[in-house]
Design an enzyme around this catalytic site. Structure first.
Site, short mmCIF file in Angstrom:
data_model
loop_
_atom_site.label_atom_id
_atom_site.label_comp_id
_atom_site.label_asym_id
_atom_site.label_seq_id
_atom_site.Cartn_x
_atom_site.Cartn_y
_atom_site.Cartn_z
N LYS A 63 49.81 34.93 42.21
CA LYS A 63 48.49 34.78 41.22
C LYS A 63 49.28 34.08 39.78
O LYS A 63 50.54 33.92 39.70
CB LYS A 63 48.27 36.29 40.69
C1 LIG Z 1 39.62 38.37 44.59
C2 LIG Z 1 40.74 39.37 44.83
N1 LIG Z 1 40.37 40.64 44.37
C3 LIG Z 1 41.54 41.58 44.67
C4 LIG Z 1 42.79 41.13 45.36
C5 LIG Z 1 43.72 42.35 45.44
O1 LIG Z 1 44.87 42.09 44.91
P1 LIG Z 1 46.12 42.74 45.39
O2 LIG Z 1 46.68 42.06 46.34
O3 LIG Z 1 47.01 42.84 44.10
O4 LIG Z 1 45.94 44.33 45.83
C6 LIG Z 1 42.88 39.71 45.52
C7 LIG Z 1 44.41 39.43 46.02
O5 LIG Z 1 44.47 38.72 46.75
C8 LIG Z 1 41.85 38.84 45.35
O6 LIG Z 1 42.27 37.45 45.36
#
Ligand SMILES: Cc1ncc(COP(=O)(O)O)c(C=O)c1O
Length: 376
Positions: free
Chosen positions: A192
């Site tokens: 990210k």
């Molecule tokens: C749009 C979106 N929402 C939620 C998430 C979830 O994040 P995490 O992977 O930290 O749980 C991601 C991660 O890829 C994402 O791109």
């Protein structure tokens, strides 16, 4: 030429290695693995950076979304509208909480949730809208907040992909993406824009009462030790990850600028090509922070282009290849294909090129030449 990677975390790390290592060493030396001072420092610094009253760190971006929804006391059967074209985490937590996901189509230009589609999807059961600031650009928050106000709905921003982006309101004022709705979530997954070296996430809100409630939910529903007032979860950002984030947060603007610069070079190389739609953005602004650089490929074989790039050692990816409404877990008899013309089109057209803070001109030229060579 340096090996091209979709995300080059090693080169980025090399530049800040001494600070990151010192941050991690401090946690090891002080044995403050959970809830250490690094976590509080990061929380405070991120509140200042975003200009938001409350940042509540947690274990990952998926938890952040789930906990934000738990904090709002949404009840099973409440309808939550979100975009059909996003990562599954967004809809997953809605379903997990036994809320009813209502997937709607997106806008063909900014690829974010369609305002018209939201309006059409509202019913008396609708309780919340979850806009996703996809690929690093904020959804149309002027319109979304106006709809929410009119229908008394919560807005939960999924800001996993757009940390640091600014949203410019119709009146010219700006706010950071993620501090406009009632509550929002982000992810610090390593790739990210602000990534740690493991999993991490956070919830943001300006609402004091909601922040208090959420601080309990992330910690087993406790507001006082061993008193469990609400059903909670165990979701913590650990101190080592917070230490990494403390080392990286001061560079977030620089990182986002590097991404925007790379995007502008890609765009310049592709300008005028009839088979390519590039992401539109204002180079002098800060509306788009390019978590991903995504092209639409028109009247050409997108999958063959992808293979051509892979054969040349250029990583690339399809975000996202299948609309959520077509995923087995989220099938719903209420969905009709004609309600998702844009998502159904985008899944066939999009391709994401390498995007990170360390791309150099030689790599960008090789990538763009290779794309153009295929489309000749
Ligand atoms: C749009 C979106 N929402 C939620 C998430 C979830 O994040 P995490 O992977 O930290 O749980 C991601 C991660 O890829 C994402 O791109």
């Amino acid at each position: 030429m340096k090996k091209i990677q979709m995300v080059d975390l090693k080169s980025q790390y090399d530049k800040i290695a001494s600070t990151v290592n010192a941050s991690i060493q401090e946690v090891l030396d002080t044995n403050t693995y959970i809830n250490g001072p690094q976590v509080h420092q990061f929380q405070k610094d991120l509140e200042i950076y975003l200009d938001v009253k409350h940042v509540i760190p947690c274990a990952n971006g998926t938890d952040a979304l789930q906990i934000a929804m738990m904090g709002l006391d949404l009840k099973p059967g409440d309808e939550v509208i979100t975009a059909d074209f996003t990562f599954a985490a967004t809809v997953e937590v809605i379903a997990l909480l036994q809320l009813t996901p209502v997937l709607v189509d997106v806008d063909v230009v900014n690829m974010n949730i369609s305002i018209e589609a939201i309006k059409k999807a509202i019913t008396p059961k609708t309780k919340a809208i979850v806009p996703v600031h996809l690929f690093g650009r904020s959804a149309n928050m002027d319109e979304i907040m106006a709809i929410a106000k009119e229908h008394n709905l919560y807005v939960i921003e999924d800001n996993a992909q757009a940390i640091g982006a600014n949203y410019t309101f119709a009146d010219g004022t700006k706010k950071k993406a993620g501090v406009i709705g009632h509550v929002s979530s982000t992810s610090f997954f390593p790739s990210k824009n602000l990534g740690c070296y493991g999993d991490g996430g956070a919830i943001f809100t300006n609402d004091d009462a909601l922040a208090h409630k959420i601080r309990g939910i992330v910690n087993h529903g406790m507001y006082e030790r061993y008193h469990h007032d609400v059903v909670g979860v165990n979701s913590r950002l650990d101190s080592i990850q917070a230490g990494v984030l403390n080392a990286k947060l001061p560079f977030l603007n620089e990182y986002n600028t590097a991404r925007r610069l790379a995007a502008s070079k890609y765009n310049a190389a592709f300008e005028g090509n009839k088979n390519i739609v590039t992401p539109a953005f204002d180079l002098n602004g800060d509306d788009h922070v390019f978590h991903q650089y995504v092209l639409r490929i028109l009247d050409a074989d997108r999958d063959a282009l992808m293979q051509h790039l892979l054969d040349k050692g250029i990583p690339c990816a399809i975000y996202y290849p299948i609309p959520l409404h077509s995923q087995k877990a989220y099938l719903d008899v209420r969905y009709k294909e004609e309600d998702f013309p844009v998502t159904n089109q985008l899944v066939k057209e999009v391709i994401a090129l390498p995007m990170h803070t360390e791309l150099d001109d030689e790599q960008i030229k090789f990538i763009t030449d290779s794309v153009l060579e295929f489309l000749k």
